[in-house]
Design an enzyme around this catalytic site. Sequence first.
Site, PDB file in Angstrom:
ATOM      1  CB  CYS A   2      82.688  -1.751 -71.816  1.00 16.91           C
ATOM      2  SG  CYS A   2      82.488  -1.112 -73.459  1.00 16.91           S
ATOM      3  NE  ARG A  27      84.991  -6.728 -68.842  1.00 12.10           N
ATOM      4  CZ  ARG A  27      83.979  -7.368 -68.250  1.00 12.10           C
ATOM      5  NH1 ARG A  27      84.215  -8.146 -67.232  1.00 12.10           N
ATOM      6  NH2 ARG A  27      82.750  -7.234 -68.673  1.00 12.10           N
ATOM      7  CD1 TRP A  74      86.702  -4.783 -77.513  1.00 16.05           C
ATOM      8  CD2 TRP A  74      84.511  -4.848 -77.987  1.00 16.05           C
ATOM      9  NE1 TRP A  74      86.518  -5.653 -78.564  1.00 16.05           N
ATOM     10  CE2 TRP A  74      85.189  -5.703 -78.875  1.00 16.05           C
ATOM     11  CE3 TRP A  74      83.133  -4.731 -78.102  1.00 16.05           C
ATOM     12  CZ2 TRP A  74      84.534  -6.443 -79.848  1.00 16.05           C
ATOM     13  CZ3 TRP A  74      82.475  -5.468 -79.078  1.00 16.05           C
ATOM     14  CH2 TRP A  74      83.180  -6.319 -79.930  1.00 16.05           C
ATOM     15  CG  ASN A  98      79.797  -4.033 -70.615  1.00 20.91           C
ATOM     16  OD1 ASN A  98      79.906  -4.056 -71.849  1.00 20.91           O
ATOM     17  ND2 ASN A  98      79.870  -5.122 -69.859  1.00 20.91           N
ATOM     18  N   GLY A  99      77.572  -2.334 -72.707  1.00 21.45           N
ATOM     19  CA  GLY A  99      76.359  -2.843 -73.340  1.00 21.45           C
ATOM     20  C   GLY A  99      76.022  -2.017 -74.569  1.00 21.45           C
ATOM     21  CD  GLU A 478      89.639 -23.881 -79.556  1.00 22.42           C
ATOM     22  OE1 GLU A 478      88.605 -23.440 -80.070  1.00 22.42           O
ATOM     23  OE2 GLU A 478      90.253 -23.279 -78.663  1.00 22.42           O
ATOM     24  CE  LYS A 482      92.127 -20.208 -79.038  1.00 16.93           C
ATOM     25  NZ  LYS A 482      91.055 -20.881 -78.351  1.00 16.93           N
ATOM     26  CD  GLU A 485      91.057 -16.349 -80.051  1.00 14.51           C
ATOM     27  OE1 GLU A 485      91.029 -17.473 -79.549  1.00 14.51           O
ATOM     28  OE2 GLU A 485      90.313 -15.427 -79.680  1.00 14.51           O
ATOM     29  CG  HIS A 501      82.153 -32.136-101.369  1.00 12.81           C
ATOM     30  ND1 HIS A 501      81.570 -32.814-102.411  1.00 12.81           N
ATOM     31  CD2 HIS A 501      82.505 -33.063-100.450  1.00 12.81           C
ATOM     32  CE1 HIS A 501      81.547 -34.110-102.123  1.00 12.81           C
ATOM     33  NE2 HIS A 501      82.117 -34.288-100.943  1.00 12.81           N
ATOM     34  CE  LYS A 601      89.313 -15.523 -71.001  1.00 13.28           C
ATOM     35  NZ  LYS A 601      89.718 -16.606 -71.926  1.00 13.28           N
TER      36      LYS A 601
END
Length: 606
Positions: A2, A27, A74, A98-99, A478, A482, A485, A501, A601
Amino acid sequence: MCGIIGISSNKSVSANIVNSLKKLEYRGYDSAGIATLSDGKINEFKSEGRVDKLEQNFDLKNLKGNIGIGHVRWATHGMPNSVNAHPHSSFNVSVVHNGIIENSTVLKKHLVEQGHNFKSQTDTEVIVHLITENLKTKDFEVAITKTLKQLHGSFALGIVFKDMPDLIVGARRGSPLAVGYGPNENYLGSDSYALKSMTNKVTYLDDGEFCIVKKDQVLFFNEEGKKINKKILELSSNEASYDKGDFKHFMAKEIEEQPNTIKTGIKEYIDKTNSEINIFNFPWKVSEINSITLIGCGTAYHSCLMAKYWFDELTQLDVNIDIASEFRYRKNRFKENSLYIFVSQSGETADTYAALDLCNKNKMKTCAVVNVIESSIARDSKFVLPIHCGPEIGVASTKAFLGQILILYILALKLSSLRKEITKENYQEKIKDLQDLPKLIEKSLLIDNDIQAISSTFNEAKGSMFLGRGFSYPIALEGALKLKELSYVHAEGYPAGEMKHGPLALIEDGMPVVVLAPRDSYYLKTISNMQEVIARGAKVLLITNKIKDEVVSENIWETIEVENTNNDLLPFLLTIPLQKLAYYSALKKGYDIDKPRNLAKSVTVE
Ligand code: AGP
C-alpha cells in the site's frame, strides 16, 4: 505494498494527490482511492484497479478541498474491490493505512458492541471507528495517542477529520512514512519518491511517532504524545531517473542500465590509482569480527547466498545466510564477534527491518547494503554500504541485484585483504578484473534476438528448472525467481548435483531446463548433471562463457555464451540472459512487466 499520500495546502489538492498516487504505482496495488475535505464534508472516492480507472470513474479534476489523503491498496484483509479500497471513513474521520492491524478482530467486536457499523472486510476500518470513539471523550492529541496504543501490528497512517479541516495526522509503527515540506503546503507520503515532484525536503518518522501536518506547520510527537523536534533532510537524486525514456518498461531500462550500475559502484568503492578498495570508515576492527550473517528477502537473499560463496572462497570467516522472515522468529545465538549484514534494495522490507531491529536490540554490529540511503534499514544500521544504482522502479529486481552482489564482492575482497588472507598480487589482479566488468556486461547484453526466440518455449511449458553448481547456484535461484514473478510459469532453481535426489522425477519430454555451466571448477560436474536431464527428455538451454574450447556435450537444445572473465565475476554475466529470458517471456504473454500480479516493490508488511 500500500502507498499513502496526504497534502495540506492553500489550494485544491486532488490533482497533486492523483499525481503522487501514480508515483506510488510501482509498489504494486489492486485498488485506489482519495478523500478530501470541503464545505464541512468528507468527499471519498474509491475504485478497484489502477489510478487511471479512479480518474475515469470520478470527476476528480473538479474535486474541491485544500486538504486530502490518497491511497493505493495491496490487499491483505478482504478482496481487492472498491468497498475494501481506502480511504475508509466514518461520519467524521477518514483513514488511509499501510500495514496490518493484528488485533483488528478483537477491536472490531468491541466497536460493533458499541454501535459502530462496518462497511468493509478490512482491518483498517477498525482504526476509523476507534478514533471516532476516542474523540468522543478525549482531547484531540490524547485521542490519537490512545488510539495508536490500542493498535497491535504495523501501520503507516494518514488521517483527516471533518471538524478539523486544516490538518492531517500521520503515524508510523513498522511501516515507513515521510513528511515533506513545500511552499504554503506540506505533505505526507509512504516514501520520498511519492513526494519527489513536490519537494526534496523531508523528515522521516521513526517507529511510534506521529505528526500533525498543516499547510504552514508540522508538529511531531513521540508515542507518549509529547512534542519532539525532528531533522529535515535534503534529498539529492533527480527526477529524471524515474523516467522510462525510450524503453517500453522500467525493467527493460533497468536491465540495460547495469553496465552503469557496476561502473558507479566501482567508482565509489575502488581507488584505481592504488588498486585499493575505499572502505575506510568501517566502524569495527577486523580482529573484532570472526563471523558474518547475511540477511535478506527474495532477490536480496540470493545476493546473500552469492556473497557466501565469495566470502568462503576469499576469507576464513564463518559465514551464514538467512531469510529475514525466518531469522526474526528463530532462537538466535547472538555472538559478540559477529557482523550482521542486511541486504535490501528498498531498505524498507518489513521482515529485513525486523531482523535488523532484533540485532540492534541485542547490541550486535549491523551493516546495511541498500539502494535507498534514506530508508529505515540504512538509517538504523550502524554502518551503510550504498549500492548507488539509482531508483529501481520495476517490481522485479535487476540492477539492484547486480549492485548488491558487486558491493558484497568488494567487501569480501576488502576483508580478505585486511585479514591478510589474500596475496597482494591476487588482490590487485581481482581489482583490475573488476574494472573490465562494465564492458563485459555491456557485451553480454547484446543477446536480445537469441533470447526472444528461446523465450516462447518457456512460456508454453508447464514448468521449468534452473540448475547450477557453486557460484552459479545462487544465479539459478535468481533466474527461476525472475521467470516465476514475471511470466507466472512454474520455475525451480536447484543445485544441479541435487537433482538425482528427487527433482529428476519432474523431468519429462520437452521440459525446458536452463543449465548454468561456466568454465569454472564446477564445469565438468555440471555438464554431467546436464546429461542426466537431457537423457530424460529435457530441452536444455546451456548458458556458459565464451572460451576457445567447445562444449563437451551433445543434444543441447540451445547455447548462449556470455563474455569471459575470472571465475569470481562470472555470476554477474550469467545473470543477464536470465533477466532477459524472464522479460521476453512476460512480454510475449502480454503481462504487466513492471507490476506483476499479487506483488509489490516494497514489501512493508509481514
Ligand atoms: C525481486 O525481483 C523481488 N521483487 C523481491 O524478491 C525483492 O527482492 C524482495 O522483496 C526484497 O526487497 P528489498 O530488496 O527491497 O528488501
